[in-house]
Design a protein around this motif. Structure first.
Motif, PDB file in Angstrom:
ATOM      1  N   ILE A   1     -10.614   9.851  -1.870  1.00  0.00           N
ATOM      2  CA  ILE A   1     -10.702  10.618  -3.115  1.00  0.00           C
ATOM      3  C   ILE A   1     -12.087  10.352  -3.701  1.00  0.00           C
ATOM      4  O   ILE A   1     -12.542   9.208  -3.741  1.00  0.00           O
ATOM      5  CB  ILE A   1      -9.577  10.207  -4.070  1.00  0.00           C
ATOM      6  CG1 ILE A   1      -8.237  10.632  -3.462  1.00  0.00           C
ATOM      7  CG2 ILE A   1      -9.770  10.808  -5.455  1.00  0.00           C
ATOM      8  CD1 ILE A   1      -7.008  10.128  -4.198  1.00  0.00           C
ATOM      9  N   SER A   2     -12.751  11.394  -4.138  1.00  0.00           N
ATOM     10  CA  SER A   2     -14.187  11.329  -4.398  1.00  0.00           C
ATOM     11  C   SER A   2     -14.600  10.252  -5.403  1.00  0.00           C
ATOM     12  O   SER A   2     -15.620   9.603  -5.225  1.00  0.00           O
ATOM     13  CB  SER A   2     -14.694  12.691  -4.857  1.00  0.00           C
ATOM     14  OG  SER A   2     -14.029  13.084  -6.030  1.00  0.00           O
ATOM     15  N   GLU A   3     -13.839  10.022  -6.445  1.00  0.00           N
ATOM     16  CA  GLU A   3     -14.279   9.045  -7.438  1.00  0.00           C
ATOM     17  C   GLU A   3     -13.811   7.626  -7.141  1.00  0.00           C
ATOM     18  O   GLU A   3     -14.074   6.704  -7.912  1.00  0.00           O
ATOM     19  CB  GLU A   3     -13.800   9.469  -8.832  1.00  0.00           C
ATOM     20  CG  GLU A   3     -12.295   9.511  -8.992  1.00  0.00           C
ATOM     21  CD  GLU A   3     -11.705  10.871  -8.681  1.00  0.00           C
ATOM     22  OE1 GLU A   3     -12.333  11.634  -7.921  1.00  0.00           O
ATOM     23  OE2 GLU A   3     -10.602  11.160  -9.189  1.00  0.00           O
ATOM     24  N   HIS A   4     -13.121   7.440  -6.024  1.00  0.00           N
ATOM     25  CA  HIS A   4     -12.608   6.118  -5.681  1.00  0.00           C
ATOM     26  C   HIS A   4     -13.688   5.285  -5.007  1.00  0.00           C
ATOM     27  O   HIS A   4     -14.302   5.721  -4.029  1.00  0.00           O
ATOM     28  CB  HIS A   4     -11.393   6.238  -4.758  1.00  0.00           C
ATOM     29  CG  HIS A   4     -10.166   6.649  -5.480  1.00  0.00           C
ATOM     30  ND1 HIS A   4      -8.934   6.750  -4.860  1.00  0.00           N
ATOM     31  CD2 HIS A   4      -9.945   6.962  -6.777  1.00  0.00           C
ATOM     32  CE1 HIS A   4      -8.025   7.113  -5.740  1.00  0.00           C
ATOM     33  NE2 HIS A   4      -8.618   7.252  -6.921  1.00  0.00           N
ATOM     34  N   ASN A   5     -13.893   4.060  -5.476  1.00  0.00           N
ATOM     35  CA  ASN A   5     -14.920   3.229  -4.848  1.00  0.00           C
ATOM     36  C   ASN A   5     -14.347   2.218  -3.860  1.00  0.00           C
ATOM     37  O   ASN A   5     -15.095   1.556  -3.147  1.00  0.00           O
ATOM     38  CB  ASN A   5     -15.777   2.521  -5.910  1.00  0.00           C
ATOM     39  CG  ASN A   5     -14.951   1.701  -6.879  1.00  0.00           C
ATOM     40  OD1 ASN A   5     -13.857   1.252  -6.552  1.00  0.00           O
ATOM     41  ND2 ASN A   5     -15.477   1.505  -8.075  1.00  0.00           N
ATOM     42  N   ARG A   6     -13.029   2.118  -3.799  1.00  0.00           N
ATOM     43  CA  ARG A   6     -12.434   1.206  -2.820  1.00  0.00           C
ATOM     44  C   ARG A   6     -11.787   2.016  -1.702  1.00  0.00           C
ATOM     45  O   ARG A   6     -11.125   3.023  -1.957  1.00  0.00           O
ATOM     46  CB  ARG A   6     -11.403   0.302  -3.475  1.00  0.00           C
ATOM     47  CG  ARG A   6     -12.049  -0.776  -4.327  1.00  0.00           C
ATOM     48  CD  ARG A   6     -11.165  -1.967  -4.470  1.00  0.00           C
ATOM     49  NE  ARG A   6     -11.885  -3.089  -5.057  1.00  0.00           N
ATOM     50  CZ  ARG A   6     -11.398  -4.290  -5.177  1.00  0.00           C
ATOM     51  NH1 ARG A   6     -10.178  -4.541  -4.766  1.00  0.00           N
ATOM     52  NH2 ARG A   6     -12.108  -5.260  -5.716  1.00  0.00           N
ATOM     53  N   LEU A   7     -11.976   1.525  -0.481  1.00  0.00           N
ATOM     54  CA  LEU A   7     -11.426   2.198   0.687  1.00  0.00           C
ATOM     55  C   LEU A   7     -10.841   1.148   1.613  1.00  0.00           C
ATOM     56  O   LEU A   7     -11.458   0.118   1.872  1.00  0.00           O
ATOM     57  CB  LEU A   7     -12.510   3.004   1.414  1.00  0.00           C
ATOM     58  CG  LEU A   7     -12.066   3.886   2.572  1.00  0.00           C
ATOM     59  CD1 LEU A   7     -12.952   5.130   2.662  1.00  0.00           C
ATOM     60  CD2 LEU A   7     -12.041   3.150   3.887  1.00  0.00           C
ATOM     61  N   TYR A   8      -9.631   1.415   2.097  1.00  0.00           N
ATOM     62  CA  TYR A   8      -8.885   0.469   2.925  1.00  0.00           C
ATOM     63  C   TYR A   8      -8.511   1.115   4.248  1.00  0.00           C
ATOM     64  O   TYR A   8      -8.234   2.315   4.314  1.00  0.00           O
ATOM     65  CB  TYR A   8      -7.584   0.065   2.221  1.00  0.00           C
ATOM     66  CG  TYR A   8      -7.761  -0.562   0.865  1.00  0.00           C
ATOM     67  CD1 TYR A   8      -8.011   0.219  -0.259  1.00  0.00           C
ATOM     68  CD2 TYR A   8      -7.643  -1.937   0.689  1.00  0.00           C
ATOM     69  CE1 TYR A   8      -8.159  -0.363  -1.518  1.00  0.00           C
ATOM     70  CE2 TYR A   8      -7.782  -2.520  -0.559  1.00  0.00           C
ATOM     71  CZ  TYR A   8      -8.048  -1.729  -1.653  1.00  0.00           C
ATOM     72  OH  TYR A   8      -8.186  -2.298  -2.897  1.00  0.00           O
TER      73      TYR A   8
END
Lengths: 110, 115
Positions: free
Chosen positions: B26-33
């Motif tokens: 999701i574009s505004e999310h800064n965490r990725l798992y």
């Protein structure tokens, strides 16, 4: 790290009955308690969560209760429907990452 | 579509080949798992990023696995010299990484089959 135990591993109910799934945690500093639902072949989705400053939270037919003294929190589903059939997870971990166990497989029979 | 997107949806490969999966959060999310899930089990944590920085990698993760998030947006997961035991659903999730505990939004996953 945090250790969360979830029970039961499988649960079978008749449509219209209630279902309760319980998770017990060990870290008294835990402050966030989410529940995820994963239907067969689908992605996990957050359905409800609660923070440690709240004892209960409801959203239509689902509710989560927290007992900080006993260190457990429970998912309650009332008036179960076949579409509630899924695997439910109470992951541990909190802020940095969530650790998922095997979950509870709920089957709702018409 | 404003959700988490993963490609490809399915990947069949022969043992020993390299594979690469992509995740668009999701574009505004800064965490990725990245998680891995096998039949009857819950998602198993692999690694996560805060923006472009890889902050944690599971100790169980073989060095054949590598993940990148070069610009802090999309991420790739590469598996080198695939083995049959790598067959699983690979799930990506993102979160806003705010000051309070975060909610994960999962993609539909990439199903890997190693023959």
């Amino acid at each position: 790290g945090e250790n969360v135990e979830q029970h039961p591993s499988t649960l079978s109910v008749q449509e219209g009955d209630s279902a309760v799934i319980k998770c017990t945690y060990s870290d008294s500093a835990s402050n966030y308690f989410p529940w995820y639902k994963q239907e067969l072949g689908k992605r996990p989705q957050l359905i409800i969560d609660i923070r440690s400053n709240v004892g209960e939270k409801k959203d239509q037919r689902i509710a989560v209760t927290l007992n900080k003294t006993a260190k457990h929190f429970s998912l309650h589903i009332t008036e179960t429907q076949p579409e509630d059939s899924a695997v439910y997870f109470c992951p541990s971990g909190g802020y940095n990452k969530l650790i998922f166990g095997a979950g509870t497989r709920l089957a709702v029979h018409p | 579509d404003t959700g988490v997107s993963q490609n490809p949806r399915h990947k069949i490969t022969k043992r020993g080949q390299n594979v690469t999966f992509r995740c668009d959060p999701i574009s505004e999310h800064n965490r990725l798992y990245w998680y891995r899930q096998t039949l009857g089990q819950g998602p198993e944590f692999l690694t996560y990023f805060q923006n472009e920085a890889q902050l944690e990698k599971s100790r169980l993760l073989s060095d054949r696995f590598s993940a990148e998030r070069p610009k802090g947006s999309f991420s790739t997961l590469e598996i080198q010299r695939t083995e049959q035991g790598d067959s699983a659903m690979y799930l990506c999730a993102s979160s806003s990484g705010g000051a309070t505990n975060e909610k994960l939004f999962f993609g539909s996953g990439t199903q890997l089959s190693v023959l």
